[in-house]
Structure formats: structure tokens, C-alpha cells
Design an enzyme around this catalytic site. Sequence first.
Site, PDB file in Angstrom:
ATOM      1  N   LYS A 186       0.816  -1.207   0.000  1.00 42.02           N
ATOM      2  CA  LYS A 186       0.000   0.000   0.000  1.00 42.02           C
ATOM      3  C   LYS A 186       0.862   1.275   0.000  1.00 42.02           C
ATOM      4  CE  LYS A 186      -4.049  -2.058  -0.020  1.00 42.02           C
ATOM      5  NZ  LYS A 186      -3.887  -3.532   0.020  1.00 42.02           N
TER       6      LYS A 186
HETATM    7  C1  LIG Z   1      -5.224  -4.340   0.619  1.00 42.39           C
HETATM    8  C2  LIG Z   1      -6.690  -4.175   0.596  1.00 42.39           C
HETATM    9  C3  LIG Z   1      -7.505  -4.516   1.694  1.00 42.39           C
HETATM   10  C4  LIG Z   1      -7.016  -5.269   2.887  1.00 42.39           C
HETATM   11  O1  LIG Z   1      -5.915  -4.811   3.487  1.00 42.39           O
HETATM   12  P1  LIG Z   1      -4.932  -5.756   4.348  1.00 42.39           P
HETATM   13  O2  LIG Z   1      -4.208  -4.767   5.172  1.00 42.39           O
HETATM   14  O3  LIG Z   1      -4.068  -6.490   3.377  1.00 42.39           O
HETATM   15  O4  LIG Z   1      -5.779  -6.657   5.163  1.00 42.39           O
HETATM   16  C5  LIG Z   1      -8.850  -4.220   1.622  1.00 42.39           C
HETATM   17  N1  LIG Z   1      -9.394  -3.672   0.534  1.00 42.39           N
HETATM   18  C6  LIG Z   1      -8.659  -3.365  -0.557  1.00 42.39           C
HETATM   19  C7  LIG Z   1      -9.313  -2.716  -1.722  1.00 42.39           C
HETATM   20  C8  LIG Z   1      -7.290  -3.623  -0.565  1.00 42.39           C
HETATM   21  O5  LIG Z   1      -6.567  -3.339  -1.653  1.00 42.39           O
END
Ligand SMILES: *Cc1c(COP(=O)(O)O)cnc(C)c1O
Length: 399
Positions: A186
Site C-alpha cells: 500500500k
Molecule cells: C489491501 C486491501 C484490503 C485489505 O488490506 P490488508 O491490510 O491487506 O488486510 C482491503 N481492501 C482493498 C481494496 C485492498 O486493496
Amino acid sequence: MPGFEIFGAEEKEQVLEVLESGVLFRYEFAAQRKGIWKVREFEQAFAAYTGAAHAQAVTSGTAALKVALAALGVGAGDEVITQGFTFVATWEAILDCGAIPVFTEVDLTLNMDPADLEKKISPRTKAIVPVHMMGAQARIEQIKAIADRHHIPVIEDTAQAAGGRLHGRHLGSFGAIGTFSFDAVKTMTTGEGGMCITSDEKLWQRMSEYQDHGHDHVPNPGGRGGEGRPFIGFNYRMMEIQGAIGLAQLAKLDGIVAAQKKNKAFFQEAVSVLPGVQFREILDEAGDSATFLTFLLPDAARTTAVNQVLREAGVGAVRWSENGWHYYPKWEHLLEGKTYCEGGWPFSAGGKRRVVYDPQALPASAAIMERALTYQVPILLPEAQKMNIASALNQAARV
Ligand SMILES: *Cc1c(COP(=O)(O)O)cnc(C)c1O
């Protein structure tokens, strides 16, 4: 994207402060922690950054969705509407609450189509979860207006769009709750981690209690363990090291977005040489966090041919319609109702199937997704790499 590209002295210094205090935990240990409360400080900084009144840190973006749904009282028998192009986490969290995910089409924003949302609202709809996929805005103002008309709360899955805005206002701050992820890929990362933002103090209180086993978080002279238990919770507590890294990364977020914007402009210009190319609709370019550039070609065959050339040159684009983690028809475990439960929960209950998903249910999305290609925009983009990409695209323009 992502924040790990620019880990540096700032993150190290933050983490060392925690290690030197000897307190890795966000609650208690007031005497030992020398005034250091990194998770609390990160929450306050994140709320201030996004313009929300409150923020609740948790262990992941998936946990953030779960905590948000729980705070809104979503449970068995409810329906929650989200979009058919998202990461599996969005609907995993819905199913984990016992609720049924209902999927909408996406439009050229590659996010929730408000017209289709309107059609999918039922008397059982308990929440609506638009996703700001790939760093850019869903039609959140329209979605919020529809939701308000039906008195249904909105949770914005902003996992992929930290630092993104719409007309100056932070994504995640339009709905009742906005959720964020700080996982490895992210825009800003804490290793693993997540955040919920809200301006509703009651919702914040419920989220805060739910993610901490349902300890009531009212001032309590009895100390830890002496609290009341308002409802059953779970443990999604963030630890101090994550909070510390979050503080360092948050301070870099606007700089990350600015760097990505420059690099996205390069990709956009390079991709423009492709005949018939069209770009994903961005509602507000200034507010795009610019983590991805998505373009569409005239038809599926041409999209395949162009990406073949790009792949052979070592600079292939992502084609989400081929991807098992982000696109509805590819979620065979959902479509086939595969679960670890012998009784078939959450797809079946009491020997009866609760829901059946049709792989062809989203034809408008399919018509868009099969023509779409995406480049992930890095923070750091060396000149040599730019030259490779531009030259491969020029070659692809001739096929
Ligand atoms: C990465 C992501 C999540 C979940 O995040 P994690 O921290 O990996 O649990 C939820 N929604 C979207 C759209 C994502 O890209």
C-alpha cells in the site's frame, strides 16, 4: 506506491524509540512507557491529516473493514453492497460478519456504478461499501446521496487510496467510516496494519471497544480488567512498533503522492501513442493519489495483442480481468461456495444454500475490464526504466 520504496532513517528512529521504552503494547504500562504512546499519536495524526474527528488503528485493512461493519451492527441475515472489482478482503470481511455480499457493476471510474447500486438496494441492505480502487475516487458524492436517501450507512474502503482526495476532501471522510490498509503493497505501510476514520464519536467508541475484546473504553478507575463488557469483541489491536512506523510514513505521504503524480504523467504520455487508447475516468485529477495508471483499448483482442508485446519487452501491464484476487468472475472460491466449514457456512446455513453467485452477473464490468490495462506507478522510476517502457509502447503501437 508503495511506501517501502522509501524506508529510511525516519522509520528507524521511530522504531528505536519504542524499543528503548521497552513497551510494545498500545494500552497500559503508563509508568514504564516514558510518555510514549505511538499508536495513539498515529491515530491522532491520521485523523488530523484526513480531516476526520477520530481514527482507530487496527491490525490490517481487512480488520478495519470488519471493525467498521461490526460498529455499524452488520450481522447474519444482512446484505452489504460492494463492487465486483476490488480485493477479496472487502467481501471476506462482509462474509466474516455473517452478512451476504452483493456486487455491483463498475463503470469507467473502475469503481462502483451508482445506477447499479440503486438497483441492488433491498430491504436487507445494511451497509454500502464503495472502494476507491487503484488510488482514485469512486463516485462517492453520488453514492452517499443514494445511501442517504435510503438511510443506509456508507463505509469507504480506502485501502488503496491513502492520500487521495475528491475536490479537496480526503477519501475515506465522506461516509460514516473510512477504512485504510498499511500492508506491504500500500501507498504507506506499517508492515501490516489498518485504520478506521470517522467523525461520529459513538461509532468510534464502538470500534475502539470491538477491536479490544469489548473492553469498555469509558474512564475507569478500576484499571485494566475492571471494565464492563458492553458486547462481544475481538482482538485487532495495533502494536506500538507499527504505530511508530506509521508516524514516519504518514509524514512522507504527500511527498509520495507528489512523486507518483510526476511518474504517472510519464506513463500517461508514453501510453498515449497507442491507437484508440482511452483512459480510466478520474473524477478529480488533482486528488488522484496516482498509484496506478489505467488505460483501455478498443477491444479485448487488441488489449491481448498490445500486452503481449509489452510482456515480451519485460514491461507487461496488469490485466485485472485475468487476476484471481481482484475481479468477481475469477473468485472461484466465492462462486463455488468453497469454505472450510463442513456445514457450508457462510454460503449455506441449516443445510440450505443462502446465496449463489452467477459468474456472468456483471456484464457491464466484464466489457470494461477485458479492455483495461494498468501500470502500477512507483515512487522511484529510473530513466533507463522509462526508456524501456516508452520504447515497448512505441513498438506495441505498431501491432
Ligand atoms: C489491501 C486491501 C484490503 C485489505 O488490506 P490488508 O491490510 O491487506 O488486510 C482491503 N481492501 C482493498 C481494496 C485492498 O486493496
